[in-house]
Design a protein around this motif. Structure first.
Motif, PDB file in Angstrom:
ATOM      1  N   ARG A   1       3.173  -1.051   3.277  1.00 48.69           N
ATOM      2  CA  ARG A   1       2.993  -2.467   3.816  1.00 48.69           C
ATOM      3  C   ARG A   1       2.249  -3.302   2.916  1.00 48.69           C
TER       4      ARG A   1
ATOM      5  N   GLN B   1      -8.399   1.136  -1.600  1.00 44.46           N
ATOM      6  CA  GLN B   1      -6.948   0.925  -1.403  1.00 44.46           C
ATOM      7  C   GLN B   1      -6.177   0.830  -2.584  1.00 44.46           C
TER       8      GLN B   1
ATOM      9  N   ASP C   1       0.642  -1.310   0.067  1.00 42.51           N
ATOM     10  CA  ASP C   1       0.001   0.097  -0.046  1.00 42.51           C
ATOM     11  C   ASP C   1       0.941   1.258  -0.064  1.00 42.51           C
ATOM     12  N   ALA C   2       0.304   2.340   0.243  1.00 41.09           N
ATOM     13  CA  ALA C   2       0.947   3.829   0.206  1.00 41.09           C
ATOM     14  C   ALA C   2       2.064   3.738   1.170  1.00 41.09           C
ATOM     15  N   GLU C   3       1.912   3.003   2.377  1.00 38.68           N
ATOM     16  CA  GLU C   3       2.738   3.021   3.501  1.00 38.68           C
ATOM     17  C   GLU C   3       3.752   1.914   3.349  1.00 38.68           C
TER      18      GLU C   3
END
Length: 292
Positions: free
Chosen positions: A103, A271, A99-101
Motif C-alpha cells: 500500500r 513502518q 509498505d509491507a502490504e
C-alpha cells in the motif's frame, strides 16, 4: 411506441376508432388530426394500439421534450449501510514508497505547524524526497556542501522553474513560507550539521540528512517529528533502538535492510517502507542505493 396526451383537446375514447375533443371529427373511423383511438387520443397523439389504417399517422413526439424515458425507483441506501459507501482515501502529501502490504506510504510534508525530519541514510533517498516534495507544489531549498551532487537534480526539476534551489552551508535566506507557497529545506551538511539559520515553522519543514549516526544525531532524533533509518551497522542500530524505543527485533533488522528500504518511525509508530523510483527518477538519479 406510445406518447402521452397532456394538452387541451385530449380525447376520451367513446368507441372503436373514435375520439372526442375540441376540433375533432366525431365521425366513426375519422382519421383527421386530433382523432384518437381509445383512451389517450388527443392533440399530442394517442395510444399506439389504434384501429384502422390511419391509426398512428397523427402521432407526434412532444417537441422540445423528447421521449418519456423509463420510470425507476430512486436510489436509496438504508442509514445503517452508509458506512459501506466510504472510500479508502489516505492522507495527503507525497508518496515515499510502499509498505509491507504494497500500500502507498504517504508523508504529509507540508504542514501548518513546524515539522522536523531526520533521515539517517543515503543521498539517493533524500533526493527522491526533494523531487517529490517539489511535485506537491512546495519550494525546496537545499543547504549542501556538495552542490555538484545536486546540480543535475535542481536543473531537471520544475521544467525550467526554480522550484529547487541550492545554497551553501549556513547561507539559506529566509524563504517566506505560506499556505499557498510551502517550503521544504533539505540540509545535506555532513556528519555534524551546524545549527541552521532557517528552522522549521508554519508551512516550512526541515529534512536533515545524516549519512551515519554522528555525535549530534541523538539531539536531532529527540527533537524530530519523524525519523527515517536506512541500513546502519549493528552498533548504530542498537543505539538508535534505545533512543527511539524501537523493539529489539526491529532494531536488529536495521543492519540488514536492502537498498531503498527505510524504517520511518515516531515515538508511537513505526513502518518499513520500500521506495520505488519512477522511470524518470531512475533516469535522473539511478537505481536505489544506500552508499553514495
Amino acid at each position: 411506441m406510445s406518447f402521452s396526451s397532456t394538452g387541451p383537446g385530449a380525447g376520451t375514447g367513446m368507441g372503436p376508432g373514435t375520439g372526442v375533443g375540441p376540433g375533432t371529427n366525431t365521425a366513426p373511423g375519422a382519421g383527421a388530426p386530433g382523432a384518437g383511438s381509445g383512451a389517450g387520443g388527443g392533440r399530442h397523439g394517442g395510444s399506439g394500439r389504434g384501429t384502422g389504417r390511419g391509426a398512428g399517422r397523427g402521432v407526434r413526439p412532444r417537441f422540445g421534450f423528447g421521449l418519456i424515458g423509463p420510470r425507476r425507483d430512486r436510489h436509496s441506501v438504508p442509514l445503517e449501510q452508509l458506512g459501506a459507501l466510504s472510500l479508502p482515501v489516505g492522507d495527503d502529501g507525497m508518496v515515499i514508497g510502499v509498505d509491507a502490504e504494497g500500500r502507498p506510504a504517504v508523508l504529509g510534508i507540508n504542514r501548518p505547524t513546524p515539522y522536523d525530519v531526520t533521515l539517517i541514510g543515503g543521498l539517493w533517498t533524500a533526493q527522491i524526497m526533494a523531487l517529490r516534495a517539489a511535485a506537491t507544489g512546495a519550494r525546496v531549498a537545499v543547504e549542501t556542501g556538495r552542490a555538484q551532487a545536486w546540480t543535475a537534480l535542481a536543473q531537471a526539476a520544475g521544467g525550467g522553474q526554480p522550484c529547487i534551489t541550492l545554497h551553501d552551508v549556513g547561507r539559506v535566506p529566509p524563504q517566506g513560507a505560506s499556505a499557498g507557497s510551502p517550503v521544504v529545506v533539505v540540509r545535506d551538511c555532513g556528519m555534524r550539521p551546524p545549527r541552521g539559520r532557517v528552522v522549521s515553522g508554519p508551512w516550512q519543514s526541515v529534512v536533515t540528512l545524516l549519512p551515519y549516526l554522528s555525535p549530534v544525531a541523538p539531539r536531532l532524533l529527540e527533537k524530530s517529528s519523524l525519523v527515517g533509518v536506512q541500513r546502519v551497522s549493528p552498533d548504530e542500530a542498537a543505539q538508535i533502538g534505545r533512543i527511539m524505543g524501537i523493539p529489539r527485533a526491529e532494531s536488529e533488522a536495521l543492519s540488514t535492510l536492502a537498498d531503498g528500504v527505510t524504517l520511518w518511525c515516531t515515538p508511537g509508530d513505526r513502518q518499513f517502507v520500500m521506495t520505488q523510483a519512477t522511470d524518470a527518477e531512475t533516469g535522473l538519479l539511478g537505481s536505489a542505493r544506500r552508499m553514495d
